[in-house]
Write an enzyme that holds these catalytic residues in place. Sequence first.
Site, PDB file in Angstrom:
ATOM      1  N   SER A 147      -3.783 -44.602  23.445  1.00 54.10           N
ATOM      2  CA  SER A 147      -2.045 -44.185  23.612  1.00 54.10           C
ATOM      3  C   SER A 147      -1.326 -45.252  24.060  1.00 54.10           C
ATOM      4  CB  SER A 147      -1.879 -42.834  24.609  1.00 54.10           C
ATOM      5  OG  SER A 147      -2.828 -41.900  24.404  1.00 54.10           O
ATOM      6  N   SER A 148      -1.727 -46.276  24.008  1.00 51.35           N
ATOM      7  CA  SER A 148      -1.058 -47.546  24.199  1.00 51.35           C
ATOM      8  C   SER A 148      -0.526 -47.601  25.764  1.00 51.35           C
ATOM      9  CB  SER A 148       0.055 -47.829  23.554  1.00 51.35           C
ATOM     10  OG  SER A 148      -0.263 -48.015  22.013  1.00 51.35           O
TER      11      SER A 148
ATOM     12  N   GLY B  27      -0.031 -51.743  21.654  1.00 54.06           N
ATOM     13  CA  GLY B  27      -1.150 -51.386  20.932  1.00 54.06           C
ATOM     14  C   GLY B  27      -1.242 -50.899  19.567  1.00 54.06           C
ATOM     15  N   GLU B  28      -0.816 -49.493  19.494  1.00 53.79           N
ATOM     16  CA  GLU B  28      -0.932 -48.604  18.323  1.00 53.79           C
ATOM     17  C   GLU B  28       0.007 -48.559  17.470  1.00 53.79           C
ATOM     18  OE1 GLU B  28      -3.043 -44.600  19.734  1.00 53.79           O
ATOM     19  OE2 GLU B  28      -1.640 -45.319  21.054  1.00 53.79           O
ATOM     20  N   SER B  29       1.316 -48.948  18.140  1.00 55.03           N
ATOM     21  CA  SER B  29       2.442 -48.512  17.315  1.00 55.03           C
ATOM     22  C   SER B  29       2.553 -49.471  16.173  1.00 55.03           C
ATOM     23  CB  SER B  29       3.649 -48.969  18.115  1.00 55.03           C
ATOM     24  OG  SER B  29       3.534 -50.367  18.669  1.00 55.03           O
TER      25      SER B  29
END
Length: 883
Positions: free
Chosen positions: A677-678, A843-845
């Site tokens: 979830s960053s 990270g994920e975005s």
Amino acid sequence: MKKITFKVNSVPTEVMVDEKAVLIDVLRKGLHLTGAKQSCDRKGQCGACTVIVNKKAVKSCIVKMKDLEGADVITVEGLGTPENPHLIQQAFVLEGAIQCGFCTPGMIMAAKALLDENNNPTVEDIKKAFRRNLCRCTGYNMIIKAVLLAGRFIRAEVTPEALHVKATAPAIGQSHVRPSFFLKACGAAKFTDDFFVEGCLEAAAVRSPHMNAKLISIDASAAEKMPGVVGVITAKDVKGNNNVGMVFKDEPIFCTDILPVLGSPVAAVIARTREEARAAAAAVKVEYEVLPALKTAAEALAEGAPRVQPDFPNFIYPSVQIKGDALKALAASEHVVEARFTTPIVHQSPLEPETALAYLDGDGDDAQLLVYGRSIWIHAHAMLLQEALAWPNVRYIEPYVGGQFGIKCDITSEGIAAAAALHFKQPVRYVPTLEESLVMTSKRHPYDMTIRLGADKDGNFTGYQMDFIVENGARTSVGPVILDRSIEMLSGCYRLPHVKVDGKLVYTNDTWGGAARGAGPPQANFALEGAIQLMAAKLGMDSYDLRMKNMLNPGETTSTGEVVDEWAARACFEKIKPYYDEILKATKEAKSKGICRGLGIAGCSFGIGDGNDTAHIAVELDEDGGVTVFGGVADPGEGNDAMMSQIAAHCLEMPLNKIRLVMRDTENTPDGGVAASSRLTYMAGGALVHAIGLLKEAMKETGAKKRSDLEKAGKPVRYMGERILPHKGIDKTTGQGQAWDSRLHGVQLAEVEVNKETGEIKVLKMTNVFDPGTVINPLAVIGQVEGGLDQGAGYALREQFVLGKTKDWISYKFPTFGTSFPIETMLIESPRARGPLGATGVGESTMVATHPAIANAVFDAIGVYIKDLPMTPDKVLAALGKK
Ligand code: FES
């Protein structure tokens, strides 16, 4: 057996090998040179094992030892050491061309062979030389830049010293070398398969070959008599609940009855060597009753369909969002876009197999069970293992790990290795094959989304409706969380006054969905950004203008009804506008010359800090005045080591070399929470700032400069920081409420060219703006952006996992050097009020807007919207009416 005499890193070496022996085994097992890694089951597909033999880069997993008499072999260990690195290793470190580091030794050796031959290669030369080297983390650009920089070092145009950030530079906002980088670049970072443990046995699992079956019997008598076999373990030998499921207990270590998906584990053979264990596992006779498999959600939801999981209905979880009255708003809208968007099952594709190692330290019932694996939440996973095995004293250590991208929210191989270590009272390592790693892990969920987007005559969005079905596969994993996240970030960057969403999570007998970079929002954002593009076409409006017209502002509400106080999206879009205009003009010019080119834009708003999220971090003052940071904080490659040490150095106003990290080990660390979830910068970084505040207070109060000063003053030397988010998350019955504490924003432009004859799509360039709040380490942030973009492009154009058919790195097509493209990234830093030092996370975005931007660009190029990912050539040709 045959004697081979050769040189390894200039050292004369003699080994006895059999006919089939390959170089990687002699290097890793015989000589303990573990820099060369293994990912692809010795098929020469990944390049992680690249070494140099007689001046040529070779894949050591396919080089036969019998052909190496008199050969000169150089491995990554022969190049340099962390204390005295080679120029190429320096270049990889300085360009940030390393994340998890699993591919890095192979990349560096490929670079050495190329640069020895040509010290001034072009980008095309590099792409050609590296065509069989894979990396999942960095995006290939940074590796290309590293090779170019290494060439400059070798040609003496610049020195590494001139480029290193000075130790005296500010602790944050600078690309200080990450603590792990030289270890990874020099092959000195130890991954789970790199540890040598005396007497360690090897495990091989026996797995169901059927999509759905019932276990009738297991006959291991023949296997038990095979060479090297120590024993066979099944569910009856596991003392605890035999289950490592995170949400529901439906992930048995060994199955006993139902086998609802191909690859369900039924037993494991433990033997002296991996080869012996695998041979014996193939000899275990298992009787199955093969059952019909429910392959789709439609089949699983049909009346009278059998249950995939006996204790739960196939419709396992609903996802609802109701904001205002979307149906009424849509009925009154001047314009309505209706469309169906679908996304495939995708594998997260970390290069390292699902390796685990376990052994008992001590005797009797008090012995500690040590487990080494790739977990990204060691404290939670240690507890799962305690219950699964009924062994209270479990210590989980996360060594360096070869990527994860959400896949290690679930533990897999750890259960088998740990159960076997307990049962046989000997160390056991379990290294699944790549094919096995592919079937035993979660995947990105496939989404089937039907949407309606309404707008008034001026293009103001009125209402948005989405009905979606998500096939969860046979195990729950974190499926419900993924659905929640989809609606929690549903409205992206935009103002959607009325929203109605109905989602269904459905069990099938397919591979199961779990966490995968972005985890839900990448799918939902594809539908939203696609619908906006279709609306722009319907209105005859420029798609940038339509987005800006509907951009959310502080004081307005997201789809969850939350009033936002910070919204960096507008600034990101404004920053990218000149680039948009310029590319739009160039694209129009290209089109006028008959070139099939397109420009696409998409934004992302990514939530950070879930309801009730919690993290703890401790700090201790050391005797030399430095500080040690303790926390269960995984770092599968994104740079959490740099984030923690740079935040600590900044807050303590200390040089970085005075900060020590004790992470990734449950012993003596508090729980920093999951590396998903960053959230780690926001949560663990926040807890660290709190801990340091407490320590500084004590130091100020006592005048302490070192550990013994605090002790003398009767004060603790260790201070525990915590970060607990006060909001409660959304109401599950309405999808309304505060979902996130903060958000990261970004916007991406994709330029593509489509070959109308072959249907191939080439990404020419991606241009991006991201605002992650305060930037702790710019190179780490750019690394996350570039790696995420490559994954997003793979999602858009080629990646698709098919259980039973996807077996290796050829049948699973993720991006390669050949498909890489130039990337330009700009960062805006709007400090977030509640973020540690103003930071959020990143990270994920970075992939959330990539595939919609590419799909929008393809639409611009060919005039047909391909709503079904991946956009393979056959779909492009079909869209063009050529198939
Ligand atoms: Fe290349 Fe992770 S850094 S695979």
